[in-house]
Design an enzyme around this catalytic site. Structure first.
Site, mmCIF file in Angstrom:
data_model
loop_
_atom_site.group_PDB
_atom_site.id
_atom_site.type_symbol
_atom_site.label_atom_id
_atom_site.label_comp_id
_atom_site.label_asym_id
_atom_site.label_seq_id
_atom_site.Cartn_x
_atom_site.Cartn_y
_atom_site.Cartn_z
ATOM 1 N N GLU A 119 1.017 -1.308 0.137
ATOM 2 C CA GLU A 119 -0.178 0.110 0.131
ATOM 3 C C GLU A 119 0.760 1.363 0.035
ATOM 4 O O GLU A 119 1.838 1.489 0.803
ATOM 5 C CB GLU A 119 -0.872 0.016 1.421
ATOM 6 C CG GLU A 119 -1.893 -1.183 1.257
ATOM 7 C CD GLU A 119 -2.357 -1.671 2.604
ATOM 8 O OE1 GLU A 119 -1.915 -0.735 3.552
ATOM 9 O OE2 GLU A 119 -2.867 -2.932 2.884
ATOM 10 N N SER A 149 -5.546 -4.097 0.681
ATOM 11 C CA SER A 149 -6.482 -5.468 0.504
ATOM 12 C C SER A 149 -5.345 -6.532 1.072
ATOM 13 O O SER A 149 -4.774 -7.066 0.289
ATOM 14 C CB SER A 149 -6.783 -5.560 -0.987
ATOM 15 O OG SER A 149 -7.365 -4.671 -1.244
ATOM 16 N N GLU A 150 -5.099 -6.599 2.573
ATOM 17 C CA GLU A 150 -3.772 -7.281 2.898
ATOM 18 C C GLU A 150 -4.337 -8.847 2.740
ATOM 19 O O GLU A 150 -3.382 -9.720 2.658
ATOM 20 C CB GLU A 150 -3.812 -7.214 4.276
ATOM 21 C CG GLU A 150 -3.066 -5.772 4.723
ATOM 22 C CD GLU A 150 -3.946 -4.547 4.944
ATOM 23 O OE1 GLU A 150 -5.321 -4.805 4.908
ATOM 24 O OE2 GLU A 150 -3.747 -3.576 5.203
ATOM 25 N N ILE A 169 -0.948 -7.225 9.639
ATOM 26 C CA ILE A 169 -0.426 -8.695 9.651
ATOM 27 C C ILE A 169 -1.755 -9.393 9.829
ATOM 28 O O ILE A 169 -2.127 -10.377 9.288
ATOM 29 C CB ILE A 169 0.733 -8.950 10.498
ATOM 30 C CG1 ILE A 169 1.993 -8.371 10.038
ATOM 31 C CG2 ILE A 169 0.700 -10.609 10.477
ATOM 32 C CD1 ILE A 169 3.276 -8.684 10.889
ATOM 33 N N HIS A 228 -2.225 0.026 16.276
ATOM 34 C CA HIS A 228 -1.019 0.362 15.454
ATOM 35 C C HIS A 228 0.253 0.117 16.469
ATOM 36 O O HIS A 228 1.129 0.571 15.999
ATOM 37 C CB HIS A 228 -1.140 1.530 14.920
ATOM 38 C CG HIS A 228 -2.275 2.036 13.847
ATOM 39 N ND1 HIS A 228 -3.620 2.211 14.235
ATOM 40 C CD2 HIS A 228 -2.070 2.040 12.588
ATOM 41 C CE1 HIS A 228 -4.030 2.374 13.261
ATOM 42 N NE2 HIS A 228 -3.335 2.422 12.222
#
Lengths: 324, 328
Positions: B29, B57-58, B85, B127
């Site tokens: 990204e 769009s992991e 992740i 985060h």
């Protein structure tokens, strides 16, 4: 591409491959019931036309990813019947050395990245294989087979978006067999699956997945478009799962989820029967068909004998192959 | 040799490796803009075919990395913050960590997943996780956690030549500190710890972001007459237990410092292994300095209360050192 373009020779060849898959799956049902297999099997009976009709267009350098119901895809693209059956038996001679089993049969040398135990798990892998093929400037494509159940996984939409943006050489083949495990597809799936591609600008269409000629034609068109840089396609192959979600499911289900009458009715349009009628219509003799069937029967019988007689893996093999 | 920031060192390593190996591609990204800085300039140098700016769009990215790697590419998959992740975790846990094994070794998966981890910047709980213990538990995945720009360069270059999935977990909270970075072809083998301070009284193993406060703690402890053998494992998979045990053999005392939550942390694993393999070497109980089992808070005051610092490391060392009368 039109179904009419198929020669009777090609049709007989595809029938033979479908017949081989059916033979393997029926034998697996038998040995599973007899307690000869270590794990569960999800059989492809009734859906053979899809794997065969699609893989007829692919080379060893094209990639496929498939599903937990993946024996048919393997056998449509690889000739290694013995190694596949031995894998399902959990033997050292299996194509994965007994590490993967039924849900992970793969022959990478033939462009098969494997069956996959995660519903929808192959979608991103195939998108990656398509990206790799594109980046390296080849004309190769990647095909992912997935079920109607996987059509409800979010990764499908992420993949459609990225495949459209990058015009990936990706063919998304949804095998809608009427049941998402034990739930009727319509009870868990809204709208039309093929139409889920439309908002992304990816062509989508429903196909009669039981007629190998229709599958062959639709797949041929989509694969050619992908090879020539035209991007992805979503094909919804409409078919019917003649066996259960998993063999021996009646042993743990408290009630049935479909009627025997429904299954019998759907058997009338099962793919081998349709292909047989097409062969007869094309003037292929009963003798020629019987010859192909006998050859396949013998090869499958030999594969099961090979698997059953193969040694178990050495226990130490459990500790190999985590890392390259 | 020149002084550089960690992101510059990583960027240099990636650039050199992409120059050397045409099969390396980058997915991520905003990798074209590179808000982190580690992929800056790559798209201009190597083109949009090799450097792919992705949607957020992991799920598909982490899986595409596996598919592309299995079919002949080397893939850098930039996941930005470590907590993302989790959104891409299916393909990491079910495909990347297992595909080679399930297929009986038929594929190699040369993937470098990159992410920033840890707290210290007031970005709150979603985060700031340090999820290396969770990744360690998957098996099949290597994990590098550089604590300095020089190590970052050497480890990233080695990771990009490795045929397995490797996670590069970069400490987000270390700011823009400078460090010496060797020029050119500099690699550090994965699985080789560095003894950053040599000492005989106590072994301190500090992971990733914790190396910096541990170094400070070493200075404070030295002033109190305690010499510390400070081990930076640099990679937690593979873990250089030989180096840790060799140090414990000298000191007989161990404190492990980790920014992960304490339960099932890397510190726990190191402590368990040393107890298992080196119980006879120990003269005192093993100490763990880690994040208590809470999420990372937002306010800097609260964050400071949670993240281990030099004072907590000093306390943990004094606890086992004093109890045996090493300290004066």
């Amino acid at each position: 591409m039109s179904p009419r373009e198929i020669t009777s020779e090609k049709l007989l060849q595809m029938y033979g491959r479908m017949f081989r898959i059916r033979q393997v799956e029926e034998r697996l049902a038998t040995v599973q019931a007899a307690g000869e297999l270590p794990g569960p099997v999800h059989l492809y009976i009734g859906e053979e036309a899809i794997a065969v009709g699609v893989c007829a267009h692919l080379s060893d350098q094209d990639w496929i990813c498939s599903t937990h119901r993946g024996h048919g895809h393997f056998l449509a693209k690889s000739d290694e019947i013995q190694k596949m059956v031995a894998e399902v038996y959990g033997r050292a001679t299996g194509v994965c050395g007994g590490k993967g089993g039924s849900m992970h049969v793969a022959d990478v040398s033939k462009g098969i990245l494997g069956a996959n135990g995660i519903v929808g798990g192959g979608i991103a892998l195939a998108a990656g294989a398509a990206l790799s093929a594109q980046t390296r400037g080849t004309r190769n494509v990647a095909v992912v087979f997935f079920g109607d159940g996987a059509a409800n996984q979010g990764v499908l939409f992420e993949a459609l978006n990225i495949a459209a943006l990058w015009r990936l050489p990706l063919i998304l083949v949804c095998e809608n067999n009427g049941y998402s495990e034990f739930s009727p597809t319509a009870s868990v799936t809204s709208g039309e699956i093929w139409n889920r591609a439309t908002p992304f600008g990816v062509p989508g269409r429903p196909v009669d997945g039981n007629d190998v000629r229709e599958v062959w034609a639709a797949a041929g068109e989509a694969i050619e478009r992908a090879r020539s840089g035209g991007g992805a396609t979503l094909l919804e192959m409409r078919t019917y799962r003649l066996r259960g979600h998993v063999e021996a499911e009646k042993s743990f289900l408290s009630r049935s989820y479909r009627s025997d009458a429904e299954v019998e009715q759907r058997r009338e349009r099962e793919p081998l029967r349709l292909a047989m009628a097409a062969l007869q219509g094309a003037g292929v003799t009963a003798d020629a068909i019987a010859k192909v069937e006998e050859k396949e029967r013998a090869a499958v019988r030999a594969a099961f004998e090979y698997a059953a007689e193969s040694p178990w893996p050495a226990p130490g093999a459990a500790f190999e192959h985590m890392f390259a | 040799m020149a002084k550089k920031r960690m992101v510059q060192a990583i960027n240099e390593a990636i650039t050199e490796e992409m120059e050397r190996d045409g099969s390396i591609i980058v997915l991520g990204e905003d990798v074209h803009i590179s808000p982190v800085g580690d992929t800056r300039g790559l798209i201009e140098r190597f083109g949009a075919a090799r450097v792919r700016n992705t949607p957020i769009s992991e799920s598909v990215m982490s899986g595409m990395a596996v598919g592309a790697a299995a079919t002949g590419s080397r893939v850098i998959c930039h996941l930005f913050y470590g907590n993302f992740i989790y959104t891409g975790f299916d393909a990491i846990a079910n495909q990347a960590a297992k595909l080679r094994y399930m297929l009986g070794g038929q594929v190699k998966l040369p993937i470098l997943y990159m992410a920033m981890i840890g707290g210290g910047r007031s970005v709150a709980a979603q985060h700031s996780d340090s999820m290396h213990p969770m990744l360690m538990n998957l098996g099949g995945i290597k994990i590098v956690m550089p604590a300095s720009p020089g190590d970052a360069k050497g480890l990233v270059k080695a990771a990009l030549r490795d045929d397995n999935p490797v996670f590069l977990l970069q400490a987000a909270g270390r700011g823009g500190e400078l460090g010496e970075v060797p020029d050119g072809d500099y690699t550090i083998p994965l699985g080789k710890a560095e003894e950053k301070r040599v000492g005989d009284d106590v072994t301190v193993v500090a992971i990733g972001s914790m190396v910096k406060p541990a170094l400070k703690a070493c200075d404070e402890l030295a002033a109190r007459g305690i010499s510390v053998s400070l081990i930076d494992p640099r990679t937690v998979v593979p873990m250089d237990y030989d180096a840790i045990l060799a140090s414990v053999a000298r000191t007989g005392r161990l404190v492990v410092v980790d920014e992960a939550r304490k339960s099932c942390s890397a510190a726990s694993e190191i402590a368990a292994t040393v107890a298992e393999r080196g119980f006879h070497l120990l003269k005192a109980p093993i100490g763990r300095v880690a994040v208590e089992d809470v999420a990372m808070p937002y306010s800097p005051v609260l964050e400071k209360a949670v993240i281990p610092d030099a004072a907590r490391i000093v306390d943990a060392v004094l606890k086992i050192a004093v109890s045996r009368g090493v300290a004066q």
